[in-house]
Design a protein around this motif. Structure first.
Motif, PDB file in Angstrom:
ATOM      1  N   LEU A   1       4.027  -1.740   8.036  1.00 28.62           N
ATOM      2  CA  LEU A   1       4.525  -0.486   8.842  1.00 28.62           C
ATOM      3  C   LEU A   1       5.605  -0.621   9.915  1.00 28.62           C
ATOM      4  O   LEU A   1       6.466   0.758  10.296  1.00 28.62           O
TER       5      LEU A   1
ATOM      6  N   VAL B   1      -1.020  -4.951   0.870  1.00 27.37           N
ATOM      7  CA  VAL B   1      -0.871  -4.192   2.773  1.00 27.37           C
ATOM      8  C   VAL B   1      -0.322  -3.753   2.785  1.00 27.37           C
ATOM      9  O   VAL B   1       0.297  -3.053   2.177  1.00 27.37           O
TER      10      VAL B   1
ATOM     11  N   ALA C   1       0.667  -1.142  -0.042  1.00 19.51           N
ATOM     12  CA  ALA C   1      -0.467   0.118  -0.095  1.00 19.51           C
ATOM     13  C   ALA C   1       1.112   1.431   0.204  1.00 19.51           C
ATOM     14  O   ALA C   1       1.881   1.746   1.280  1.00 19.51           O
TER      15      ALA C   1
ATOM     16  N   ALA D   1      -8.021  -4.953   0.124  1.00 19.30           N
ATOM     17  CA  ALA D   1      -7.342  -4.212   0.581  1.00 19.30           C
ATOM     18  C   ALA D   1      -7.553  -4.590   1.878  1.00 19.30           C
ATOM     19  O   ALA D   1      -9.117  -4.280   1.662  1.00 19.30           O
TER      20      ALA D   1
ATOM     21  N   PHE E   1      -3.728  11.694  -4.537  1.00 25.59           N
ATOM     22  CA  PHE E   1      -5.555  11.647  -3.824  1.00 25.59           C
ATOM     23  C   PHE E   1      -5.815  11.866  -4.928  1.00 25.59           C
ATOM     24  O   PHE E   1      -5.165  13.924  -5.216  1.00 25.59           O
TER      25      PHE E   1
ATOM     26  N   THR F   1      -0.890  -1.775   7.175  1.00 26.81           N
ATOM     27  CA  THR F   1      -0.022  -2.043   8.537  1.00 26.81           C
ATOM     28  C   THR F   1       0.812  -3.414   8.624  1.00 26.81           C
ATOM     29  O   THR F   1       1.659  -2.424   9.065  1.00 26.81           O
TER      30      THR F   1
ATOM     31  N   ILE G   1      -5.882  -7.437   5.853  1.00 28.68           N
ATOM     32  CA  ILE G   1      -4.840  -8.372   5.482  1.00 28.68           C
ATOM     33  C   ILE G   1      -3.760  -9.260   6.465  1.00 28.68           C
ATOM     34  O   ILE G   1      -2.371  -8.410   5.975  1.00 28.68           O
TER      35      ILE G   1
ATOM     36  N   GLY H   1      -4.971  -1.157  10.607  1.00 27.03           N
ATOM     37  CA  GLY H   1      -5.741  -1.984  10.198  1.00 27.03           C
ATOM     38  C   GLY H   1      -5.907  -2.695  11.373  1.00 27.03           C
ATOM     39  O   GLY H   1      -5.354  -3.026  12.487  1.00 27.03           O
TER      40      GLY H   1
END
Ligand SMILES: Cc1cc2nc3c(=O)[nH]c(=O)nc-3n(C[C@H](O)[C@H](O)[C@H](O)COP(=O)(O)O)c2cc1C
Length: 337
Positions: free
Chosen positions: A239, A234, A14, A212, A68, A236, A215, A318
């Motif tokens: 991270l 993915v 992600a 998404a 965005f 989180t 997961i 998440g």
């Protein structure tokens, strides 16, 4: 042109704006056979160009950039003023001057300049969040060889994205960390579970789907891929990886056994986003208003002043946050692919 069905490892990293995504994370994800994506959100076009150069300097050819889509609905200044009022005492205690409401107008996050940069640089994959990109922008990207993905949270938005010319969709379910990509920031984000949402979108459209949201294990990734998704995306779970630029207070909070809950909150940015529950979400979650990007700018100084305090910052997460491990990102991608 890129098609998610062609990935060696069906895992997309992600794009994570605000620091977690680094050029090194993008190169690691693509180098592992998945797809890394730079997060253009909040960046100047100059900084984005230098991140693109860093990814390419590392020898990474296949990668994406996520942009965005600007809000089309003008900011409700009265609502922002009410929320500002509510934050004043907290700001004073931190010695932070909140910006005046007049300084918090609409902001397109350099949308046109970023599209032009994508075209000039012929970025292989361009994905969008927070809205439907205008069809002329999608057509321009196609003319420059860019594959276009759009993040959607519901069937109606998926149909709009397909009509605008999307080549593939990122279908984001309710367990996702960070912002929900609802096209209308004031809409209640759909709570339809990811598996049902995938089935519903698949029933309407024939585009490749990247799934998404929450997961974080191989079993879950396999299940989602067997339910109609070409690949998983993915966030989180990356991270805490070595290449991520996540703030230490955020990375540590994800592993803190005392943090037992995530909530969807408007408190930090004015767009619904899933985060670990903390003092800021408890104190301001109810008063917050759906006025992105004004609220994001309003709280920026507060978040900078509490950068080391997990109770003051946005701990995007998440529901699978317990599976985020401090390891090379390639190991995480490999485990899920
Ligand atoms: C810290 C963080 C920042 C994010 N920033 C972005 C972003 O800039 N653009 C975007 O499309 N999605 C963003 N997302 C959402 C992800 O694309 C994706 O939908 C989400 O991470 C999936 O759920 P998971 O976090 O449970 O894996 C972000 C997610 C996180 C956790």
């Amino acid at each position: 042109m890129f098609d998610p069905r062609d990935l060696d490892v069906p895992v997309v990293a992600a794009p994570m704006a605000g620091g977690p995504t680094t050029p090194a994370l993008v190169s690691a994800a693509s180098g592992a056979g998945g797809l890394g994506q730079l997060a253009a959100g909040y960046l100047t076009p100059e900084k984005l160009a230098s991140d693109i150069a860093a990814v390419r300097a590392a020898g990474t050819e296949l990668f994406g950039v996520n942009i965005f889509v600007p809000e089309t609905d003008p900011v409700d200044r009265a609502a922002v003023a009410r929320y500002r009022e509510r934050l004043l005492g907290y700001a004073a205690a931190l010695d932070v001057d909140l910006p005046a409401v007049d300084e918090l107008g609409d902001d397109d996050d350099h949308f046109d300049a970023k599209i032009a940069l994508m075209c000039d640089e012929r970025i292989p994959v361009v994905s969008f969040a927070f809205g439907c990109p205008p069809a002329p922008a999608v057509a321009e990207l196609h003319r420059h060889g860019c594959s276009v993905g759009v993040t959607v949270t519901g069937v109606d938005d998926a149909v709009l994205a397909a009509e605008a010319g999307a080549d593939w969709l990122c279908v984001q379910g309710p367990d996702a960390g960070g912002h929900r990509s609802v096209f209308d920031r004031r809409a209640i984000p759909p709570s339809q579970p990811l598996d049902d949402l995938l089935r519903a979108v698949r029933g309407r459209l024939d585009l490749p789907l990247v799934a998404a949201g929450g997961i974080s294990t191989r079993d879950r990734a396999d299940h989602v891929r067997a339910s109609g998704a070409t690949a998983v995306q993915v966030g989180t779970v990356l991270l805490r990886t070595h290449e991520a630029g996540t703030k230490p207070a955020h990375a540590d909070a994800l592993a803190d056994p005392a943090r037992t809950e995530t909530v969807v909150t408007l408190a930090f940015s004015g767009r619904p986003a899933r985060a670990l529950r903390n003092r800021f979400t408890d104190e301001f979650g109810e008063a917050a208003v759906a006025e992105y990007p004004a609220v994001n700018k309003l709280t920026g100084g507060l978040r900078r002043a509490t950068a080391d305090d997990p109770d003051g910052i946005n701990l995007w997460a998440g529901t699978g946050y317990r599976d985020a491990v401090a390891e090379p990102a390639a190991d995480t991608i490999g485990r899920l692919g």
